[in-house]
Write a protein that holds these residues in place. Structure first.
Motif, PDB file in Angstrom:
ATOM      1  N   ARG B 179       0.826  -1.198   0.000  1.00  0.00           N
ATOM      2  CA  ARG B 179       0.000   0.000   0.000  1.00  0.00           C
ATOM      3  C   ARG B 179       0.875   1.270   0.000  1.00  0.00           C
ATOM      4  N   LEU B 180       1.909   1.233   0.833  1.00  0.00           N
ATOM      5  CA  LEU B 180       2.722   2.441   1.005  1.00  0.00           C
ATOM      6  C   LEU B 180       3.606   2.749  -0.194  1.00  0.00           C
ATOM      7  N   ASN B 182       3.202   2.077  -3.202  1.00  0.00           N
ATOM      8  CA  ASN B 182       2.438   2.497  -4.370  1.00  0.00           C
ATOM      9  C   ASN B 182       1.616   3.757  -4.099  1.00  0.00           C
ATOM     10  N   SER B 183       2.023   4.499  -3.105  1.00  0.00           N
ATOM     11  CA  SER B 183       1.312   5.741  -2.772  1.00  0.00           C
ATOM     12  C   SER B 183       2.244   6.919  -3.050  1.00  0.00           C
ATOM     13  N   PRO B 184       1.724   8.138  -3.008  1.00  0.00           N
ATOM     14  CA  PRO B 184       2.606   9.307  -3.149  1.00  0.00           C
ATOM     15  C   PRO B 184       3.723   9.305  -2.101  1.00  0.00           C
ATOM     16  N   TRP B 185       3.441   8.785  -0.917  1.00  0.00           N
ATOM     17  CA  TRP B 185       4.490   8.697   0.113  1.00  0.00           C
ATOM     18  C   TRP B 185       5.648   7.840  -0.386  1.00  0.00           C
ATOM     19  N   ARG B 187       6.397   7.255  -3.413  1.00  0.00           N
ATOM     20  CA  ARG B 187       7.054   7.943  -4.527  1.00  0.00           C
ATOM     21  C   ARG B 187       8.128   8.899  -4.006  1.00  0.00           C
ATOM     22  N   VAL B 188       7.819   9.580  -2.910  1.00  0.00           N
ATOM     23  CA  VAL B 188       8.829  10.484  -2.348  1.00  0.00           C
ATOM     24  C   VAL B 188      10.021   9.672  -1.840  1.00  0.00           C
ATOM     25  N   LYS B 190      11.179   6.890  -2.979  1.00  0.00           N
ATOM     26  CA  LYS B 190      12.003   6.496  -4.124  1.00  0.00           C
ATOM     27  C   LYS B 190      12.779   7.686  -4.659  1.00  0.00           C
TER      28      LYS B 190
END
Lengths: 308, 336
Positions: B179-180, B182-185, B187-188, B190
């Motif tokens: 879940r995490l 693949n979230s905007p969180w 993404r940051v 990465k």
């Protein structure tokens, strides 16, 4: 060959490429007359400055890398920062964008003091920058690179990230905006590529496009044309002019004098850490202080159009 | 050669408690190293504070086990804060050094004889988690399960209970990770891994994201440590030494860093591989297929590590992205 006489004369076509050359008329220049009353001297006051640096100094050991008494950057215009290697342009850039802290002096953005404000907070306030060595996020796709730059994302909270309904809607809006901007930069077809698979020039484009995602007031480009082929240079120049026509203030560091003459409304010349000259792109090259700063090495390039 | 024994032991090693412990620890390291680019080489430190957190609070302070588990989790959060505050602003390699040192300090302090009334010293703490088996709905010593051909899948009720809880924890951890990341969180995270300054220029507070990542990944390690302690009903200081961290990292790399299922597959395969080679060698020695001039039963333990090590080296050479990794990503690394 003056194609428009309102702000600057075109130099010779960069690199002879010229494909897809963007004319000024495509992107009207709202700052065309902003500098009409400005005196061409270091630290000259601007009618509506958005960025102001006063007494900014940065020392590395015994070396004074930057010592700028005053510099104002006009809102909505394209300002070029030029100077020979080691002039302190990038260091000054870092000081303005919060990536480095001045030893002395103050920086103001839109009237507010921003000295020592962390860079990510400046980005949130609308001041975004790119880097001399392009910083794309190699193992993220082009689209993910773009989406990262969306501001105030609810899903960037670790707790909310666990509950997609709290951010899916915003994510869709950000994606739509990202695709719109990618479209303006003709990069939609690359959206699923890894950014690391792009060429140097495409990375510069992506970095610019990504900066636009933050809805900036000021965009600071550190050598945006370095290592880019002439055809792409023209396209990048067009994008920079488009940013200006959208009301964004552009500050950029550049070495290529053709580029500087082509797009800048105002040029600031630095040498050995200090501002030695300011002026319109058409006249600053003839300034003796500038010729002196370049020690004759770029004399021909700077004054090419006057001697030709 | 008892092939049934070899096959059964190999398979069982991939799904029993030891594999689960490494998988949980590796999920945390995957978040650190694979997604955030944090060089945490002290994951075992998070395990140790979890294990000792629950051990000391239930034995020395006589707290009930569920409260002890909460204490363990709290210790993990505190350790993440202590490690992260001074180091997350520094370059990745500094965090690596600090985490190795911190994990060793924790182990040595817990082993310190002067504190033995509190932390058990070299003897560790034993018998503090009897409640865990008391909650077991199955009969602890009875055998459950079945055989398929040569494969013996019968476990005691005690083992099955531990495995059920362990795999539930693994699935929960994977779900949270999926879940995490693949979230905007995610993404940051990465983007922090790829280039901190780029993320900073895009308005992201790098420190906050690194701290959250360190804390969450550390908590997976803490859970692994508590599972280790509770399922063994014992905490031994020397079980929490450096090698554990590097085996867990191996597990994460084997499965593929930056892949949600990577540590799970990596952990199962790693333990099946180790156990398979060990059982093969053992049977070979017992049945005189391997001459004693080369090795006897005592050396099996070392030789299996040599062979598995060689195998892992070949994997890194021929498939550097791990089992689940994306080859295109490795190609990008080569271009940088």
């Amino acid at each position: 060959m003056p194609e428009s006489d309102d702000f600057v004369e075109f130099g010779k076509t960069a690199g002879g490429g010229g494909a897809g050359r963007v004319r000024d008329t495509d992107w009207p220049n709202p700052a065309a007359h902003a500098f009409d009353d400005c005196i061409e001297e270091p630290g000259s006051p601007k009618p509506d400055p958005i960025l102001v640096a006063t007494g900014v100094q940065r020392h590395f050991g015994g070396l004074t890398a930057v010592d700028v008494a005053t510099m104002q950057i006009q809102r909505g215009a394209i300002t070029a920062l030029i100077g020979p290697n080691g002039a302190g342009k990038t260091t000054f850039f870092n000081l303005l964008s919060g990536f480095d802290r001045p030893d002395q002096g103050e920086v103001y953005f839109d009237g507010a003091r921003i000295t020592n404000v962390a860079p990510h907070l400046l980005a949130k306030r609308g001041m975004v920058r790119t880097f001399q060595l392009t910083k794309v996020l190699a193992k993220l796709s082009v689209l993910e690179n773009m989406k990262l730059a969306g501001q105030l994302q609810a899903g960037e909270s670790m707790w909310k990230a666990l509950l997609p309904p709290l951010w899916k809607h915003q994510e869709k809006a950000i994606e739509a905006k990202a695709l719109e901007i990618l479209d303006e930069f003709n990069m939609v077809h690359m959206q699923h590529e890894f950014a690391g698979a792009l060429s140097g020039g495409q990375r510069k484009l992506l970095e610019m496009a990504r900066s636009m995602m933050t809805d900036p007031q000021v965009i600071m480009l550190d050598e945006p044309m370095a290592g880019v082929n002439p055809a792409l240079t023209q396209s990048l120049l067009g994008h920079v002019k488009r940013m200006r026509s959208q009301g964004i203030t552009v500050v950029f560091v550049e070495h290529d004098m053709d580029v500087v003459r082509d797009i800048s409304d105002w040029v600031v010349v630095m040498a050995e850490g200090i501002v030695v000259a300011e002026g319109r792109a058409s006249s600053v090259g003839a300034n003796p202080a500038v010729i002196d700063a370049y020690l004759g090495t770029s004399h021909a390039a700077l004054t090419g159009e006057h001697t030709a | 050669m008892d092939w049934s024994l070899i096959i059964s032991n190999t398979f069982r090693s991939g799904i029993t408690q030891t594999a689960i412990i490494y998988i949980l620890a590796a999920i945390g390291m995957n978040l650190h190293v694979g997604y955030t680019g944090l060089m945490n080489f002290g994951q075992v430190g998070f395990m140790a504070v979890g294990a000792y957190g629950v051990g000391i609070s239930t034995s020395y302070y006589d707290l009930p086990l569920p409260v002890g588990i909460l204490v363990g989790l709290g210790c993990g959060v505190v350790l993440a804060l202590l490690l992260g505050m001074p180091t997350l602003r520094l370059r990745a390699d500094y965090l690596g050094i600090v985490t190795i040192a911190a994990a060793e300090i924790i182990r040595l302090v817990m082993k310190y004889q002067k504190f033995k009334d509190w932390s058990g010293g070299t003897n560790g703490i034993n018998g503090f988690a009897d409640d865990f088996q008391a909650w077991n709905p199955m009969t602890t010593s009875a055998k459950y399960g079945f055989e398929i051909g040569p494969l013996d899948l019968r476990f005691t009720g005690g083992d099955l209970w531990e495995m059920a809880i362990g795999w539930t924890l693994v699935l929960l951890a994977v779900l949270v990770m999926w879940r995490l990341v693949n979230s905007p969180w995610g993404r940051v995270l990465k983007s922090v891994r790829e280039d901190e300054n780029a993320a900073r220029a895009m308005g992201k507070s790098i420190f906050r994201f690194k701290m959250q990542s360190l804390m969450l990944g550390g908590l997976f390690g803490t859970v692994a440590g508590m599972f280790y302690a509770i399922s063994n009903n014992s905490v031994q200081p020397d079980n929490y030494s450096r090698a554990f961290t590097f085996f867990a990292l191996t597990v994460a790399i084997l499965g593929g860093l930056g892949r949600v299922w990577g540590p799970v597959i990596g952990g199962v395969l790693f333990w099946m591989l180790l156990s398979g080679v060990e059982n093969l060698l053992k049977e070979g020695v017992t049945n005189d297929h391997i001459p004693e001039s080369i090795m006897d039963g005592v050396q099996v333990g070392q030789v299996r590590f040599m062979l598995v090590g060689l195998g892992l080296m070949s994997l890194m050479i021929f498939r550097p992205q791990g089992i689940f990794g994306d080859k295109r990503e490795i190609a990008i690394d080569a271009r940088k």
